[in-house]
Design a protein around this motif. Structure first.
Motif, short mmCIF file in Angstrom:
data_model
loop_
_atom_site.label_atom_id
_atom_site.label_comp_id
_atom_site.label_asym_id
_atom_site.label_seq_id
_atom_site.Cartn_x
_atom_site.Cartn_y
_atom_site.Cartn_z
N GLU A 49 2.22 3.49 -8.67
CA GLU A 49 2.40 4.94 -8.73
C GLU A 49 2.60 5.56 -7.36
O GLU A 49 3.02 6.69 -7.24
CB GLU A 49 1.17 5.59 -9.39
CG GLU A 49 0.88 5.08 -10.79
CD GLU A 49 1.97 5.40 -11.79
OE1 GLU A 49 2.62 6.45 -11.65
OE2 GLU A 49 2.19 4.60 -12.70
N ASP A 51 4.00 6.18 -3.41
CA ASP A 51 5.30 6.32 -2.77
C ASP A 51 5.62 5.04 -2.00
O ASP A 51 4.94 4.70 -1.03
CB ASP A 51 5.27 7.53 -1.83
CG ASP A 51 6.57 7.75 -1.08
OD1 ASP A 51 7.57 7.06 -1.36
OD2 ASP A 51 6.58 8.65 -0.21
N TYR A 53 8.10 4.19 -0.01
CA TYR A 53 8.48 4.39 1.39
C TYR A 53 7.23 4.57 2.25
O TYR A 53 7.08 3.92 3.28
CB TYR A 53 9.40 5.60 1.53
CG TYR A 53 9.67 5.94 2.97
CD1 TYR A 53 10.64 5.26 3.70
CD2 TYR A 53 8.94 6.93 3.64
CE1 TYR A 53 10.88 5.54 5.03
CE2 TYR A 53 9.17 7.22 4.96
CZ TYR A 53 10.14 6.53 5.66
OH TYR A 53 10.35 6.81 6.97
N GLN A 54 6.34 5.45 1.85
CA GLN A 54 5.13 5.74 2.62
C GLN A 54 4.24 4.51 2.75
O GLN A 54 3.75 4.19 3.84
CB GLN A 54 4.34 6.88 1.96
CG GLN A 54 3.08 7.28 2.70
CD GLN A 54 3.37 7.97 4.01
OE1 GLN A 54 4.34 8.72 4.11
NE2 GLN A 54 2.56 7.74 5.00
N GLN A 55 4.06 3.79 1.65
CA GLN A 55 3.20 2.60 1.67
C GLN A 55 3.79 1.51 2.57
O GLN A 55 3.06 0.86 3.32
CB GLN A 55 3.01 2.08 0.24
CG GLN A 55 2.25 3.02 -0.66
CD GLN A 55 0.82 3.20 -0.22
OE1 GLN A 55 0.13 2.24 0.14
NE2 GLN A 55 0.35 4.43 -0.24
#
Length: 84
Positions: A49, A51, A53-55
């Motif tokens: 669930e 993001d 890109y962020q992870q």
């Protein structure tokens, strides 16, 4: 599904819909057993669930920071060895 013959690994990538479908997940059990009998490792990747890109960015930054810390430690140990 991706089968890596050389490494004897089977990768299954499930979408969120597949991940949440208990009937679908149950239908995979014979596949797991088939490959397990052939000494394959079955790896199942579930869609999450968060993001992506962020992870991924955070993971890369963490790894970069850890590598820099290890290099500094190695340099310190090398200097200490030289002074002894």
């Amino acid at each position: 599904m991706e089968v890596r013959e050389q490494n004897k690994i089977v990768e299954l990538w499930l979408t969120r819909e597949e991940r949440d479908d208990a009937t679908f997940r149950e239908s995979l059990k014979p596949l797991y057993q088939q490959y397990k009998a052939q000494n394959y490792l079955v790896a199942v990747f579930l869609s999450g669930e968060a993001d992506l890109y962020q992870q991924t960015r955070d993971l890369l930054l963490y790894n970069q920071r850890r590598q820099a810390e290890k290099e500094v430690q190695e340099q310190k140990q090398g200097r200490q060895a030289m002074t002894m």
